[in-house]
Design an enzyme around this catalytic site. Structure first.
Site, PDB file in Angstrom:
ATOM      1  N   ASP A 266       0.613  60.505  10.452  1.00 17.42           N
ATOM      2  CA  ASP A 266       0.706  60.533  11.913  1.00 17.42           C
ATOM      3  C   ASP A 266       2.173  60.283  12.259  1.00 17.42           C
ATOM      4  O   ASP A 266       2.967  61.225  12.321  1.00 17.42           O
ATOM      5  CB  ASP A 266      -0.244  59.470  12.464  1.00 17.42           C
ATOM      6  CG  ASP A 266      -0.204  59.331  13.974  1.00 17.42           C
ATOM      7  OD1 ASP A 266       0.746  59.807  14.589  1.00 17.42           O
ATOM      8  OD2 ASP A 266      -1.137  58.729  14.547  1.00 17.42           O
TER       9      ASP A 266
ATOM     10  N   HIS B 285      -1.875  64.481  14.468  1.00 21.98           N
ATOM     11  CA  HIS B 285      -1.989  64.981  15.850  1.00 21.98           C
ATOM     12  C   HIS B 285      -0.683  65.585  16.330  1.00 21.98           C
ATOM     13  O   HIS B 285       0.392  65.279  15.800  1.00 21.98           O
ATOM     14  CB  HIS B 285      -2.444  63.867  16.784  1.00 21.98           C
ATOM     15  CG  HIS B 285      -1.412  62.820  17.059  1.00 21.98           C
ATOM     16  ND1 HIS B 285      -0.558  62.882  18.118  1.00 21.98           N
ATOM     17  CD2 HIS B 285      -1.109  61.681  16.407  1.00 21.98           C
ATOM     18  CE1 HIS B 285       0.225  61.823  18.121  1.00 21.98           C
ATOM     19  NE2 HIS B 285      -0.084  61.068  17.091  1.00 21.98           N
TER      20      HIS B 285
ATOM     21  N   LEU C 131     -21.588  64.667  19.347  1.00 25.80           N
ATOM     22  CA  LEU C 131     -21.742  66.114  19.569  1.00 25.80           C
ATOM     23  C   LEU C 131     -20.355  66.694  19.799  1.00 25.80           C
ATOM     24  O   LEU C 131     -19.503  66.046  20.415  1.00 25.80           O
ATOM     25  CB  LEU C 131     -22.614  66.386  20.799  1.00 25.80           C
ATOM     26  CG  LEU C 131     -24.095  66.025  20.673  1.00 25.80           C
ATOM     27  CD1 LEU C 131     -24.784  66.088  22.034  1.00 25.80           C
ATOM     28  CD2 LEU C 131     -24.797  66.963  19.688  1.00 25.80           C
TER      29      LEU C 131
ATOM     30  N   GLU D 157      -5.071  63.280  20.471  1.00 35.80           N
ATOM     31  CA  GLU D 157      -5.217  62.029  19.701  1.00 35.80           C
ATOM     32  C   GLU D 157      -4.901  60.834  20.568  1.00 35.80           C
ATOM     33  O   GLU D 157      -5.546  59.797  20.483  1.00 35.80           O
ATOM     34  CB  GLU D 157      -4.279  62.053  18.480  1.00 35.80           C
ATOM     35  CG  GLU D 157      -4.484  60.877  17.513  1.00 35.80           C
ATOM     36  CD  GLU D 157      -3.520  59.708  17.712  1.00 35.80           C
ATOM     37  OE1 GLU D 157      -3.591  58.761  16.924  1.00 35.80           O
ATOM     38  OE2 GLU D 157      -2.706  59.724  18.665  1.00 35.80           O
ATOM     39  N   GLU D 158      -3.881  60.996  21.425  1.00 38.51           N
ATOM     40  CA  GLU D 158      -3.421  59.856  22.213  1.00 38.51           C
ATOM     41  C   GLU D 158      -4.506  59.320  23.136  1.00 38.51           C
ATOM     42  O   GLU D 158      -4.504  58.149  23.502  1.00 38.51           O
ATOM     43  CB  GLU D 158      -2.180  60.241  23.029  1.00 38.51           C
ATOM     44  CG  GLU D 158      -0.964  60.616  22.178  1.00 38.51           C
ATOM     45  CD  GLU D 158      -0.387  59.429  21.401  1.00 38.51           C
ATOM     46  OE1 GLU D 158      -0.889  58.314  21.552  1.00 38.51           O
ATOM     47  OE2 GLU D 158       0.560  59.650  20.628  1.00 38.51           O
TER      48      GLU D 158
ATOM     49  N   GLU E 129     -13.834  65.423  17.298  1.00 40.69           N
ATOM     50  CA  GLU E 129     -14.680  66.569  17.662  1.00 40.69           C
ATOM     51  C   GLU E 129     -14.821  67.531  16.483  1.00 40.69           C
ATOM     52  O   GLU E 129     -15.887  68.103  16.256  1.00 40.69           O
ATOM     53  CB  GLU E 129     -14.106  67.287  18.886  1.00 40.69           C
ATOM     54  CG  GLU E 129     -14.071  66.427  20.143  1.00 40.69           C
ATOM     55  CD  GLU E 129     -15.381  65.721  20.442  1.00 40.69           C
ATOM     56  OE1 GLU E 129     -16.411  66.405  20.561  1.00 40.69           O
ATOM     57  OE2 GLU E 129     -15.382  64.476  20.535  1.00 40.69           O
TER      58      GLU E 129
ATOM     59  N   GLU F 222     -17.353  66.206  14.201  1.00 40.87           N
ATOM     60  CA  GLU F 222     -18.695  66.337  14.777  1.00 40.87           C
ATOM     61  C   GLU F 222     -19.198  67.772  14.657  1.00 40.87           C
ATOM     62  O   GLU F 222     -20.357  68.026  14.349  1.00 40.87           O
ATOM     63  CB  GLU F 222     -18.691  65.883  16.239  1.00 40.87           C
ATOM     64  CG  GLU F 222     -18.558  64.377  16.370  1.00 40.87           C
ATOM     65  CD  GLU F 222     -18.379  63.901  17.799  1.00 40.87           C
ATOM     66  OE1 GLU F 222     -18.613  62.711  18.056  1.00 40.87           O
ATOM     67  OE2 GLU F 222     -17.978  64.710  18.678  1.00 40.87           O
TER      68      GLU F 222
ATOM     69  N   HIS G 270       5.439  55.286  22.918  1.00 39.85           N
ATOM     70  CA  HIS G 270       4.691  55.694  24.123  1.00 39.85           C
ATOM     71  C   HIS G 270       5.511  55.619  25.410  1.00 39.85           C
ATOM     72  O   HIS G 270       4.934  55.599  26.494  1.00 39.85           O
ATOM     73  CB  HIS G 270       3.398  54.875  24.285  1.00 39.85           C
ATOM     74  CG  HIS G 270       2.343  55.233  23.279  1.00 39.85           C
ATOM     75  ND1 HIS G 270       1.026  54.852  23.433  1.00 39.85           N
ATOM     76  CD2 HIS G 270       2.372  55.949  22.130  1.00 39.85           C
ATOM     77  CE1 HIS G 270       0.315  55.300  22.401  1.00 39.85           C
ATOM     78  NE2 HIS G 270       1.114  55.965  21.598  1.00 39.85           N
TER      79      HIS G 270
ATOM     80  N   THR H 248     -19.359  62.995  25.020  1.00 40.64           N
ATOM     81  CA  THR H 248     -20.198  63.721  24.063  1.00 40.64           C
ATOM     82  C   THR H 248     -20.256  63.027  22.700  1.00 40.64           C
ATOM     83  O   THR H 248     -19.947  63.636  21.688  1.00 40.64           O
ATOM     84  CB  THR H 248     -19.670  65.153  23.865  1.00 40.64           C
ATOM     85  OG1 THR H 248     -18.304  65.061  23.374  1.00 40.64           O
ATOM     86  CG2 THR H 248     -19.672  65.956  25.137  1.00 40.64           C
TER      87      THR H 248
END
Lengths: 742, 742
Positions: A449, A373, A266, A420-421, A429, A432, A550, A263
């Site tokens: 972060d 995040h 949007l 976020e990852e 989003e 947007e 990670h 998207t």
């Protein structure tokens, strides 16, 4: 008698007059300062409040926050993620220490997961299909954390499923130049490439490979790049140190763009139009899987073919060969293939942002946004350090608000972003969905972060206009473990530059990439932003990032033992970032400096002229308009500084101050051009967009010049001219917003 | 004695107390209402000032303005144009009646002109190349005006040069459907098509023709479309009436996009990057020339072939045949070709906007912009009527400012745009150069281009949010020649609609095209705008527009004799538009209404649901998000109206009022999406963009539906879904800017 009467009258008159005079001039009328709001609207930031804030930020609270946030793995949309959503809501809705309001906002986003029932496999198989070697499926357990069944198997998010099998080759970092070199000696068709992290983006390692006929990619972390060469879990790596154990695997999102992939532009609501999956760009075209260096060593040290160049060699105690392709004749794997069995699949899932607000008292329609995040790949303790900090910072401020002791001039919005990852999805989003509102009203975005990478020094990147706020804030906080040395004084020792205006100052970075949730705010909305953390002493380690990044080892245990025992660096970040936040929220005149911005534009211009002008003159492209634009910007910035200095705040109307604040707040919007970089999602900021040319100058110009310079098509020089016009007019436009308004 | 002393002391005390009380409460202290600015910043629009303004607008001044503006032809960048630049500057810099400041701004723009030394020619030539007939090169002279050597020969600006020769065919209005029908009976390859004005855009007549192999296009004005059928200059047409003489030719710009063609989205400065000319779209691909109906009749009435359909017939006293192709056998032109010799060329020229400002007293950083174009094709008297009005309006306001009697709360910017006739160039370049500044600060744009088409009634088009301002203003002005009947009461008789909220009201139009200089403000900047004029009684004429439009007959003589003798309609427009301007500049709370906007969105939604929902359900595309968005917008608009109604202005801070005003001012920005219509230059407003579907509903949705409905590709339905998402999220975004700010 008449005399007495006259005297009496005179006396009466005299006393009355004295009374009137006393009454009129001697007693202050309570309406004397006008409507009650006059004082409120002209109130400036309260330094004693900042002191109180700094003293109340508690390191042990941050530690406890982190412990709670990392109790279980909390990958985006997992049950653990929901637990952290509930934690945020509980804290921010607390009647004694919460915010004015808090709520969740959901987006239905496109995520990629491995199949728990069908784990991804990497094996070495011989010609009769017997399995000679199997790569470890899960990381080795050192603490009970790694045993949690919710620990996700290492995988490359957005790698397609598939079962490629082929001869192995070593492709260094998987850069385009690496494959080009490798392809000179090895026929890459049908091969599996093993690559190390670093040098190229995660997905680039597969994107660069596919054109040569490579059918699968392995990615590993070389001990040379991450562990300062150390490799043994007997005594060298976690749990003995902060270094990555041999079986540790860096997970990650293998994509180039950010935001929900289906998207673009949007908000990803349930019924939003979604592009066909085939139209997604920037993800691996071939199956890809990350593995630990324990396994990578087994594979690489058995490779045949010629020896790779020195710069390709790493930490293993063997020569890194290109691959025959495949293993060397003397290897037990001789003539065998490497087989990937990847079962990843993509799915739409609801991901939550948690939003919390403190309403502004005087200018509620001005937002200072503070965010980071909440999700991680596994327990994500370092990943969550920003959230632990945010919860403490919002507790201190929330308590003041609940006790009626403080309310910021402007509104504060806290954002705990989801997913976020997977590519900065929650924050993208959000921008947007609320694009217009946010771009009209947001003063600045503060991103914390990973709050603490290491204990050495502050690191800050941001718009140059924010520099003096960071400096001011960091001068008011003591550096952890250094007595009365301030964060600022410590920082300048580690990283500095000489400023024409200020002399020697700490070196701030720029936000030209999309490394964290500031991306959409900077590049899509054109909002002044800053990203703050505590980081390494580079004389002590060459680790690409903290080694447990990670992996399943990024746990509370790891954080509290090896990254920030005592959580004093976390505390320093909370104090610094909170100080920045309060100054932005409470200052009567916004403390954004555009003379500092001008200094950077001048430096960019000088680089551009040095690098490009001679060649551009040959091509009849003039740089004069750019030079003039930077001069205009400087003049406007100096003028604005003068205007602010001359402000007689006691007698100015609140609308004059608002006018100036609007000019300061909106400056970066003028640098946006939605047509400047049509192929890069959401990159609209012509000063800070990402660039592949790697020059410290204007990104669009640098990339267009590099493209034209390496092309034979003369038309490519006109693209340089185009970018010069885009850039010059954006800077001119910015200057025109900074000069007197009419 | 003690008694006396006590009495004396009591007396003294009593008198003193009385004095103190009088002094404290009886005499108003001059600091009593707080800082001196408190009253100023909360001052509302002054109705008595509006009355004074209305009374001072003088019709004879407007007449004199027009006489001076139209003394000589003043096509863009011509010496006559420069004369009008000087006139504007002189007026706006006048020490007694001018503005605070005025200046010119130049752009180097791409214009198209015929060659005065090599006039364009249209002839009928037989097979031996003898010229049988020559079309008139210049219009016939009735008054000395037409003799001026600066009268430009009729031509189609941006038509390419060339000398096509071929058999003539009649293609009605040159619509795509016209050529499709014609092509069924005539082989169009190598033909010259003659078309009438109307039905399709000027350049479309050639763009639609070229794919069929047509090599040249003639365009004429049919007396049926413009002259209510009248044709004779002996007694029926100008100088006997307002109708077009037989030799009159409508000039015009033959293009689709607006703004300077070579510098889309960039201000056309000298060193700005310019696209290759080959990349220009929307201009005629084949030579094109406009001619008068005197000549058109000669050609059309000689055409052979079958008779064209009834709807193609026009005012000539002959059958309109398709053409054989070519002339009928009985014609003296039998077997002859029509030959065009076009010598147009394009050139870069400096075109000037003239800008004038009145600085705002309280909110100088809020702009109300009032503008129109200054250029014309020839003398352009009706074309210049807006400028004549603007000069009178700015004289009245400027005089008040110079006399220190008035200064608007917000800044007023007057724009006298250049090169509008070539495609709204001056205004478009202005919005490109100052994009950020204007979009952040502009409250509204008022456009008065042709102030008076005719004397019957007001016509206003604009954002629905402006409706109540127009209504209010038109209720305070008397309709010319109708005694005490107001402009509003007269208007409602001519054109009305039933509003759910207001009952019967005058019908306002929308600004969904690019017909005048409002285009860039509405579509590119998303600024509330209105276009105002006086216009026709449609029961009395079917003329497409005033018949001298773009001809050499649009002169002061024509205007003052046939359009507005006495200039009282001009006066009514100056009063109405000036009233609107003052209200926007001076109202404490901006008088923009979003409940009126909601009403139109609801009507658009109803149309969309009626037309599309059944079919979309078949295609699994839901309209729910659009419905919900419109409901959200309505709720937000009602809430905002309530908030404004409940405002206790006496006790509110100026920042609360500013907050609300910012919400009102910026609302339309939320409707912009730079990616929604990538092929239409500067069309970014998802509610008002142009549409080819011709339905009174959301343009992107209507066009996408029409395209999908006429296509066999199932993927086209996904474009409908995409536009639904774009639209719903824009409306949702707008609603979110209108609700409480935090």
């Amino acid at each position: 008698m008449i005399k007495k009467v006259l005297l009496g009258i005179l006396c009466f008159g005299g006393i009355l007059t004295i009374g009137i005079l006393i009454g009129h001039f001697g007693i202050k009328q309570n309406v004397d300062s006008g409507p009650v709001w006059v004082k409120d609207v002209m109130k400036d930031v309260d330094e004693s409040f900042i002191e109180q804030f700094l003293s109340e930020v508690n390191n042990i609270n941050i530690q406890e926050n982190l412990r709670q946030l990392t109790e279980v793995p909390h990958m985006a949309t997992s049950p653990g993620d929901e637990k952290t959503v509930q934690l945020m809501l509980k804290r921010w809705q607390d009647p004694d220490s919460g915010l004015d309001a808090a709520w969740r906002e959901e987006y239905m986003v496109y995520l990629s997961f491995p199949d728990a029932k069908n784990p991804n496999k990497v094996t070495v198989v011989n010609s009769s299909n017997s399995v000679l070697y199997t790569v470890r499926e899960k990381e080795k357990v050192y603490t009970p954390d790694q045993e949690n069944p919710e620990v996700v198997q290492p995988y490359a998010a957005y790698s397609p499923a598939g079962k490629p099998k082929g001869k192995l080759v070593f492709a260094n970092q998987g850069k385009a130049s690496d494959y080009a070199l490798l392809n000179k000696t090895v026929d890459l068709r049908g091969t599996i490439a093993i690559t190390r992290y670093g040098g190229a983006g995660r997905s680039a390692k597969a994107i660069n490979a596919a054109p040569y006929g490579v059918i699968g990619v392995l990615v590993y972390t070389d001990p040379w790049d991450m562990n300062d060469g150390l490799m043994s879990d007997v005594n060298e790596t976690y749990p003995h140190s902060w270094y990555l154990p041999p079986s540790g695997v860096e997970r990650g999102s293998y994509n180039v763009m950010f935001g929900d992939m289906l998207t673009p532009y949007l908000a990803a609501k349930e019924d939003t139009y979604r592009i066909p999956k085939e139209d997604i760009t920037g993800i691996p075209p071939i199956p890809t899987q990350p593995i630990g260096f324990e396994d990578a060593e087994k594979l690489i040290c058995e490779l045949g073919g010629t020896k790779a160049p020195d710069s390709w060699q790493g930490g293993f105690k063997c020569a890194y060969n290109f691959g025959g392709p495949g293993f060397k004749p003397t290897s037990p794997f001789n003539d065998s293939d490497v087989k990937l069995e990847i079962f990843n699949s993509e799915t739409l899932k609801n991901s939550s942002n948690v939003m919390g607000i403190i309403r502004g008292s005087v200018e509620p329609d001005r937002y200072v946004i503070y965010g980071n995040h909440r999700d991680s790949w596994v327990h994500g303790a370092i990943e969550c350090s920003g959230t632990a900090v945010m919860l403490e910072l919002s507790r201190v401020l929330g308590t003041m608000v609940k006790q009626g002791k403080w309310r910021p001039r402007r509104s504060i919005i806290f954002g705990s972003w989801g997913a976020e990852e997977f590519g900065l999805i929650g924050s993208a989003e959000y921008t947007e969905q609320y694009f217009t509102k946010l771009s009209e009203r947001t003063v600045a975005y503060i991103n914390v972060d990973i709050a603490v990478f290491a204990n050495a020094t502050l690191r800050a990147s941001g718009m140059p206009s924010m520099q003096n706020i960071i400096f001011k804030a960091s001068q008011q906080v003591n550096a952890p473990g250094l007595g009365s040395t301030t964060v600022y004084d410590n920082w300048i020792r580690y990283s500095n530059r000489s400023s024409p205006a200020h002399g020697l100052i700490p070196r701030m970075g720029y936000l030209s990439g999309a490394g964290s949730d500031y991306a959409a705010f900077v590049h899509y909305l054109g909002i002044a932003a800053v990203d703050i953390s505590y980081t390494y002493d580079r004389t002590k380690t060459n680790a690409r990032i903290y080694p447990a990044y990670h992996t399943a080892y990024d746990t509370f245990d790891y954080a509290s033992k090896f990254i920030d025992p005592g959580f004093t660096s976390h505390q320093a970040i909370a104090r610094t970032a909170g100080n920045v936040l309060i100054r932005l929220a409470d200052s009567l005149v916004l403390p954004l400096s555009y003379t500092d911005y001008a200094e950077i534009l001048e430096a960019y211009l000088k680089t551009a002229v040095d690098l490009y002008e001679v060649k551009l003159q040959e091509k009849n492209v003039s740089m004069e308009s750019l030079k003039n634009a930077v001069v205009s910007f400087r003049r406007a910035a100096d003028g604005m500084e003068q205007t602010i200095r001359n402000l007689d705040l006691a007698n100015e109307t609140p609308l004059v101050v608002r006018k100036i604040n609007d000019q300061l707040m909106l400056l970066d919007r003028a640098f946006l051009n939605p047509l400047a970089f049509p192929d890069k999602y959401a990159f609209r900021h012509v000063i800070w967009a990402s660039s592949s040319a790697g020059k410290p100058t204007f990104p669009g110009l640098a990339d267009a010049f590099a493209a034209a310079n390496s092309s034979v098509a003369s038309g490519d020089w006109s693209k340089v001219h185009y970018h010069l016009s885009v850039l010059s007019q954006a800077i001119d436009g910015a200057a025109s917003t900074l000069t007197e308004v009419i």
